[in-house]
Scaffold this active site. Structure first.
Site, mmCIF file in Angstrom:
data_model
loop_
_atom_site.group_PDB
_atom_site.id
_atom_site.type_symbol
_atom_site.label_atom_id
_atom_site.label_comp_id
_atom_site.label_asym_id
_atom_site.label_seq_id
_atom_site.Cartn_x
_atom_site.Cartn_y
_atom_site.Cartn_z
ATOM 1 N N ASP A 133 31.644 47.043 43.028
ATOM 2 C CA ASP A 133 32.869 47.470 42.348
ATOM 3 C C ASP A 133 32.495 48.378 41.177
ATOM 4 O OD1 ASP A 133 35.584 47.667 42.020
ATOM 5 O OD2 ASP A 133 35.778 45.817 40.864
ATOM 6 N N HIS A 140 41.151 53.412 32.227
ATOM 7 C CA HIS A 140 41.005 51.952 32.313
ATOM 8 C C HIS A 140 39.853 51.476 31.426
ATOM 9 C CE1 HIS A 140 40.782 47.891 33.913
ATOM 10 N NE2 HIS A 140 39.519 48.092 34.263
ATOM 11 N N GLU A 206 44.097 44.027 39.944
ATOM 12 C CA GLU A 206 43.545 45.327 39.593
ATOM 13 C C GLU A 206 43.860 46.269 40.748
ATOM 14 O OE1 GLU A 206 39.378 44.937 38.472
ATOM 15 O OE2 GLU A 206 39.986 44.661 36.375
ATOM 16 N N GLU A 208 43.146 49.106 42.919
ATOM 17 C CA GLU A 208 41.956 49.898 43.246
ATOM 18 C C GLU A 208 42.100 50.471 44.654
ATOM 19 O OE1 GLU A 208 38.085 48.291 42.479
ATOM 20 O OE2 GLU A 208 38.804 46.893 40.939
ATOM 21 N N ASP A 240 41.672 43.793 43.293
ATOM 22 C CA ASP A 240 40.542 43.017 42.776
ATOM 23 C C ASP A 240 41.093 41.956 41.818
ATOM 24 O OD1 ASP A 240 38.011 42.182 42.151
ATOM 25 O OD2 ASP A 240 37.655 43.757 40.671
ATOM 26 N N ARG A 244 41.475 36.911 33.548
ATOM 27 C CA ARG A 244 41.075 37.579 32.303
ATOM 28 C C ARG A 244 40.482 36.639 31.261
ATOM 29 N NH1 ARG A 244 40.436 42.393 34.307
ATOM 30 N NH2 ARG A 244 42.368 43.260 35.173
ATOM 31 N N GLN A 247 37.037 35.908 32.379
ATOM 32 C CA GLN A 247 36.252 37.142 32.228
ATOM 33 C C GLN A 247 35.804 37.367 30.783
ATOM 34 O OE1 GLN A 247 38.462 40.611 33.477
ATOM 35 N NE2 GLN A 247 36.858 42.052 32.913
ATOM 36 N N LYS A 260 35.988 37.307 38.888
ATOM 37 C CA LYS A 260 36.309 38.364 39.859
ATOM 38 C C LYS A 260 36.072 37.950 41.302
ATOM 39 C CE LYS A 260 36.878 41.848 36.872
ATOM 40 N NZ LYS A 260 37.961 42.824 36.885
ATOM 41 N N THR A 264 39.401 39.018 46.683
ATOM 42 C CA THR A 264 39.578 40.474 46.657
ATOM 43 C C THR A 264 40.318 40.833 47.936
ATOM 44 O OG1 THR A 264 37.461 40.712 45.501
ATOM 45 C CG2 THR A 264 38.386 42.692 46.497
ATOM 46 N N GLU A 372 46.340 45.699 30.918
ATOM 47 C CA GLU A 372 46.656 46.926 30.189
ATOM 48 C C GLU A 372 48.169 47.084 29.989
ATOM 49 O OE1 GLU A 372 43.978 48.588 33.313
ATOM 50 O OE2 GLU A 372 43.942 50.279 31.914
HETATM 51 CA CA CA Z 1 37.585 45.756 39.506
#
Ligand code: CA
Length: 434
Positions: A133, A140, A206, A208, A240, A244, A247, A260, A264, A372
């Site tokens: 990844d 970002h 996420e 992606e 993904d 948080r 993380q 993570k 996925t 975000e």
């Molecule tokens: Ca990611």
């Protein structure tokens, strides 16, 4: 002219103007047929095309493909045959399904080849050997660096010099539609005296895209940037899933780990670079600093203009679009990512999955994660049912869609969707079945 070279050539199969799958797409995937057999497939409109049936009927004879190539639960063996074969198969399907072809009136053969999309299940298209990844969106990386570190030095010193990435976990890459459970883990906010264990309170998506690779090169040890795209089979949408709070506590100094790798999700149809050729666009300028020579690439046509959307639907309620972004915002292109990944001799194999990293655009409506959008929960958003969200709640369904559109031609990816289920019971006294 080959039918696929003309954006206006219709298929004899019905394709609505909002479909992502006109004749010019011809993506690749794997379906489970109603008889329980898994076969490699393509898709036009709402019809799945059984590639094994086409091979049995002799349509791929000129390509001299191995017997049984398409009676498989994954596309890996097909992908490992290389780009000339991918192109050959795609062109043959394009010619067969163009309006006026000989196949159009051959009901007997079409009965063997075609499956209505609602009678089959599109499953995980590849057996992913290695999952990487990246972190290739400048917006970002700047947003996350501002929140987790320092707004004045949001980008770390290496970020503008190399495509930052990490090795992920392929075992939990799952097909669209498969539910995800809220993960357990350790979390500790900056003000907390000690870490605690329990279900994550900040589960996020996420947005992606990912490219699926072909085998690495024969005859040279790393992939030169000018040849990188020869080794890219195609692209999918990727969510993904991220926790948080886990993380933020675990990621220093080696990067993401358990925050993570619990899930996925990827979309089932892999869209080839050939199908995306009309939508290539410029990559953001890289002048301050210029990358080192092995990463230098003409920005013209380095990126792809893919319109992307993310929606959240609470259980029993309609969805609300929470993000509109575009794949063209990526600072580091796919070719740069692959050239960098292999420059040290790292082997690339058919079916590897390379995530782009979260695709955020320049303004708030284009941010590709709840982290975000709500600025780590400080600014919750409202959904159309009147409820508020800082992160993803239990039984919310997150759906990502993506398509390219230009001059009346729409080529898309369908969707990747998954529902977040409550945390599974965690029982410390349970024993392994082994
Ligand atoms: Ca990611």
């Amino acid at each position: 002219m080959h039918p696929l070279s003309d954006p206006k050539t219709p298929s004899f199969l019905p394709v609505s103007e909002h479909s992502d799958f006109p004749l010019q797409n011809i993506p690749f995937g794997v379906i489970e047929r109603p008889d329980g057999i898994y076969v490699c497939a393509s898709r036009i409109g709402d019809v799945a095309i059984d590639l094994n049936a086409l091979q049995q009927l002799g349509y791929f004879d000129e390509l001299e493909l191995p017997e049984g190539l398409f009676v498989q639960e994954a596309l890996n063996e097909f992908i490992s045959l290389g780009r000339p074969v991918w192109r050959g198969v795609r062109q043959i399907i394009g010619a067969l399904y163009a309006q006026g072809s000989k196949l159009e009136g051959n009901g007997k053969q079409r009965e063997e080849i075609e499956w209505p999309i609602d009678q089959v299940e599109a499953v995980l298209p590849v057996l992913v050997g290695d999952y990487t990844d990246f972190y290739a969106s400048r917006e970002h990386a700047t947003n996350v660096g501002s929140m987790f570190r320092d707004p004045d030095n949001a980008l770390l010193p290496n970020w503008l010099h190399l495509p930052v990435g990490y090795h992920g976990r392929s075992s939990t890459i799952i097909e669209s539609g498969m539910p995800v459970h809220r993960p357990h883990g350790q979390r500790k906010g900056p003000q907390d005296p000690a870490p605690v264990f329990g279900p994550s309170l900040k589960v996020d998506f996420e947005l992606e895209m990912a490219f699926i690779t072909g085998d690495g090169p024969v005859g040279y040890s790393s992939i030169p940037i000018a040849r990188a795209e020869e080794h890219i089979f195609g692209l999918v949408l990727l969510n993904d899933w991220s926790a948080r709070d886990i993380q933020q506590w675990e990621y220093v100094p080696l990067g993401p780990f358990l925050a993570k790798n619990f899930a996925t999700s990827i979309s089932p149809w892999i869209v080839t670079l050939d199908a995306l050729a009309p939508f290539r666009t410029e990559r953001p300028a890289q002048e301050d600093p210029s990358p080192l020579p092995y990463l230098q690439q003409d920005p013209a046509g380095a990126n792809v203009d893919v319109h992307l959307e993310v929606s959240i639907a609470p259980e029993g309620h309609p969805e609300t679009v929470v993000c509109v972004s575009n794949f063209k915002h990526m600072y580091w292109s796919m070719a740069q990512q692959l050239a960098h990944h292999s420059i040290n001799g790292c082997l690339i194999n058919a079916g590897d999955c390379m995530g782009s990293g979260t695709i955020s655009g320049p303004d708030k409506g284009s941010f590709g994660s709840m982290l975000e959008i709500t600025w780590n929960g400080k600014e919750p958003i409202s959904l159309s049912d009147g409820s508020e969200r800082s992160f993803i709640e239990d039984n919310d369904t997150v759906t990502m869609r993506g398509y390219c559109k230009k001059d009346g031609l729409r080529i898309g990816f369908g969707e990747v969707s998954a529902t977040l289920k409550p945390a599974l019971p965690w029982n410390p006294s349970s024993t392994s079945k082994n």
